[in-house]
Design a protein around this motif. Structure first.
Motif, mmCIF file in Angstrom:
data_model
loop_
_atom_site.group_PDB
_atom_site.id
_atom_site.type_symbol
_atom_site.label_atom_id
_atom_site.label_comp_id
_atom_site.label_asym_id
_atom_site.label_seq_id
_atom_site.Cartn_x
_atom_site.Cartn_y
_atom_site.Cartn_z
ATOM 1 N N ALA A 10 0.824 -1.213 0.000
ATOM 2 C CA ALA A 10 0.000 0.000 0.000
ATOM 3 C C ALA A 10 0.856 1.260 0.000
ATOM 4 C CB ALA A 10 -0.933 -0.007 1.212
ATOM 5 N N VAL A 11 1.897 1.294 0.812
ATOM 6 C CA VAL A 11 2.723 2.501 0.857
ATOM 7 C C VAL A 11 3.659 2.591 -0.347
ATOM 8 C CG1 VAL A 11 2.529 2.865 3.338
ATOM 9 C CG2 VAL A 11 4.396 1.494 2.462
ATOM 10 N N ARG A 12 3.994 1.471 -0.943
ATOM 11 C CA ARG A 12 4.790 1.519 -2.194
ATOM 12 C C ARG A 12 3.981 2.143 -3.322
ATOM 13 N NH1 ARG A 12 9.425 1.635 -3.659
ATOM 14 N NH2 ARG A 12 9.376 0.054 -5.255
ATOM 15 N N ARG A 13 2.668 1.890 -3.330
ATOM 16 C CA ARG A 13 1.803 2.514 -4.342
ATOM 17 C C ARG A 13 1.747 4.026 -4.162
ATOM 18 N NH1 ARG A 13 -3.057 -0.308 -3.092
ATOM 19 N NH2 ARG A 13 -2.063 -2.257 -2.582
ATOM 20 N N ALA A 14 2.074 4.499 -2.966
ATOM 21 C CA ALA A 14 2.098 5.939 -2.696
ATOM 22 C C ALA A 14 3.440 6.548 -3.099
ATOM 23 C CB ALA A 14 1.826 6.192 -1.220
ATOM 24 N N SER A 15 4.213 5.804 -3.868
ATOM 25 C CA SER A 15 5.489 6.258 -4.433
ATOM 26 C C SER A 15 6.599 6.433 -3.404
ATOM 27 C CB SER A 15 5.308 7.554 -5.215
ATOM 28 O OG SER A 15 4.384 7.365 -6.251
ATOM 29 N N ILE A 22 9.521 0.125 4.001
ATOM 30 C CA ILE A 22 9.778 -0.908 5.017
ATOM 31 C C ILE A 22 9.673 -0.293 6.412
ATOM 32 C CG2 ILE A 22 11.588 -2.354 6.035
ATOM 33 C CD1 ILE A 22 10.966 -3.794 3.674
ATOM 34 N N LYS A 23 10.276 0.865 6.621
ATOM 35 C CA LYS A 23 10.232 1.525 7.928
ATOM 36 C C LYS A 23 8.798 1.873 8.322
ATOM 37 C CE LYS A 23 14.852 3.473 7.610
ATOM 38 N NZ LYS A 23 15.652 4.688 7.439
ATOM 39 N N VAL A 24 8.012 2.366 7.372
ATOM 40 C CA VAL A 24 6.615 2.717 7.652
ATOM 41 C C VAL A 24 5.816 1.462 7.996
ATOM 42 C CG1 VAL A 24 4.482 3.591 6.611
ATOM 43 C CG2 VAL A 24 6.622 4.840 6.301
ATOM 44 N N ALA A 25 6.017 0.388 7.237
ATOM 45 C CA ALA A 25 5.291 -0.861 7.505
ATOM 46 C C ALA A 25 5.633 -1.413 8.883
ATOM 47 C CB ALA A 25 5.597 -1.891 6.415
ATOM 48 N N ILE A 26 6.893 -1.379 9.251
ATOM 49 C CA ILE A 26 7.301 -1.882 10.569
ATOM 50 C C ILE A 26 6.708 -1.004 11.666
ATOM 51 C CG2 ILE A 26 9.291 -2.144 12.105
ATOM 52 C CD1 ILE A 26 10.836 -3.198 9.632
ATOM 53 N N ALA A 27 6.751 0.313 11.484
ATOM 54 C CA ALA A 27 6.188 1.223 12.487
ATOM 55 C C ALA A 27 4.678 1.038 12.616
ATOM 56 C CB ALA A 27 6.507 2.667 12.116
ATOM 57 N N ALA A 28 4.009 0.770 11.519
ATOM 58 C CA ALA A 28 2.549 0.670 11.529
ATOM 59 C C ALA A 28 2.039 -0.650 12.085
ATOM 60 C CB ALA A 28 2.022 0.871 10.110
ATOM 61 N N ASP A 29 2.764 -1.735 11.857
ATOM 62 C CA ASP A 29 2.197 -3.056 12.134
ATOM 63 C C ASP A 29 2.819 -3.837 13.279
ATOM 64 O OD1 ASP A 29 0.272 -2.881 10.163
ATOM 65 O OD2 ASP A 29 1.590 -3.678 8.618
ATOM 66 N N HIS A 89 -1.318 2.348 12.615
ATOM 67 C CA HIS A 89 -1.802 2.507 11.247
ATOM 68 C C HIS A 89 -2.013 3.963 10.857
ATOM 69 C CE1 HIS A 89 -2.189 -1.718 10.301
ATOM 70 N NE2 HIS A 89 -2.556 -1.899 11.553
ATOM 71 N N ALA A 90 -2.064 4.852 11.821
ATOM 72 C CA ALA A 90 -2.168 6.275 11.506
ATOM 73 C C ALA A 90 -0.941 6.753 10.730
ATOM 74 C CB ALA A 90 -2.340 7.093 12.779
ATOM 75 N N VAL A 91 0.191 6.101 10.941
ATOM 76 C CA VAL A 91 1.411 6.432 10.205
ATOM 77 C C VAL A 91 1.196 6.190 8.721
ATOM 78 C CG1 VAL A 91 3.842 5.809 9.909
ATOM 79 C CG2 VAL A 91 2.865 5.899 12.192
ATOM 80 N N VAL A 92 0.498 5.128 8.390
ATOM 81 C CA VAL A 92 0.253 4.777 6.983
ATOM 82 C C VAL A 92 -0.709 5.753 6.335
ATOM 83 C CG1 VAL A 92 -0.644 2.985 5.441
ATOM 84 C CG2 VAL A 92 0.726 2.356 7.413
ATOM 85 N N HIS A 93 -1.675 6.250 7.102
ATOM 86 C CA HIS A 93 -2.694 7.144 6.539
ATOM 87 C C HIS A 93 -2.078 8.411 5.967
ATOM 88 C CE1 HIS A 93 -6.155 5.231 9.035
ATOM 89 N NE2 HIS A 93 -5.391 4.338 8.435
ATOM 90 N N ALA A 94 -0.930 8.814 6.451
ATOM 91 C CA ALA A 94 -0.265 9.987 5.910
ATOM 92 C C ALA A 94 0.210 9.780 4.469
ATOM 93 C CB ALA A 94 0.931 10.350 6.793
ATOM 94 N N TYR A 95 0.315 8.532 4.041
ATOM 95 C CA TYR A 95 0.821 8.232 2.701
ATOM 96 C C TYR A 95 -0.265 7.828 1.719
ATOM 97 C CZ TYR A 95 5.238 8.382 5.113
ATOM 98 O OH TYR A 95 6.317 8.793 5.852
ATOM 99 N N ARG A 96 -1.499 7.945 2.094
ATOM 100 C CA ARG A 96 -2.585 7.562 1.166
ATOM 101 C C ARG A 96 -3.158 8.759 0.500
ATOM 102 N NH1 ARG A 96 -5.553 2.227 3.024
ATOM 103 N NH2 ARG A 96 -3.695 1.122 3.532
#
Length: 96
Positions: A10-15, A22-29, A89-96
């Motif tokens: 999901a975050v890779r699709r956000a470029s 990887i850092k965002v995914a680890i922080a989020a999950d 998961h709020a960390v991920v929302h910044a990249y959508r």
């Protein structure tokens, strides 16, 4: 591993570049996955002692849906609490 890969895709699709993704995914999950595993394993442990050491025994596998439901019920409030504070998961929302 699959929990991280869903977030990673999901975050890779956000470029995002791969290392940042990887850092965002680890922080989020990480906390969510750790709580889910802790609860699921705490529920299964007494059953594995009773039916033997193999996690693939019928008695263990039949109880899997219940363990996952129990872990989900505990993990959901943890995720809501973390998201409300801008973590998880709020960390991920910044990249959508």
């Amino acid at each position: 591993m699959s929990g991280y890969s869903f977030t990673l895709c999901a975050v890779r699709r956000a470029s995002l570049d791969f290392q940042t993704a990887i850092k965002v995914a680890i922080a989020a999950d990480t906390v969510s996955i750790a709580v889910m595993e802790l609860i699921a394993n705490a529920i299964i442990r007494p059953h594995t002692r009773r039916v033997g050491r193999s996690p693939f025994r019928r008695a263990v596998l039949v109880g899997l849906p219940g363990r996952l439901r129990g872990a989900f019920l505990i993990t959901t409030p943890v995720n809501e609490w973390m998201t409300g504070r801008g973590k998880g998961h709020a960390v991920v929302h910044a990249y959508r």
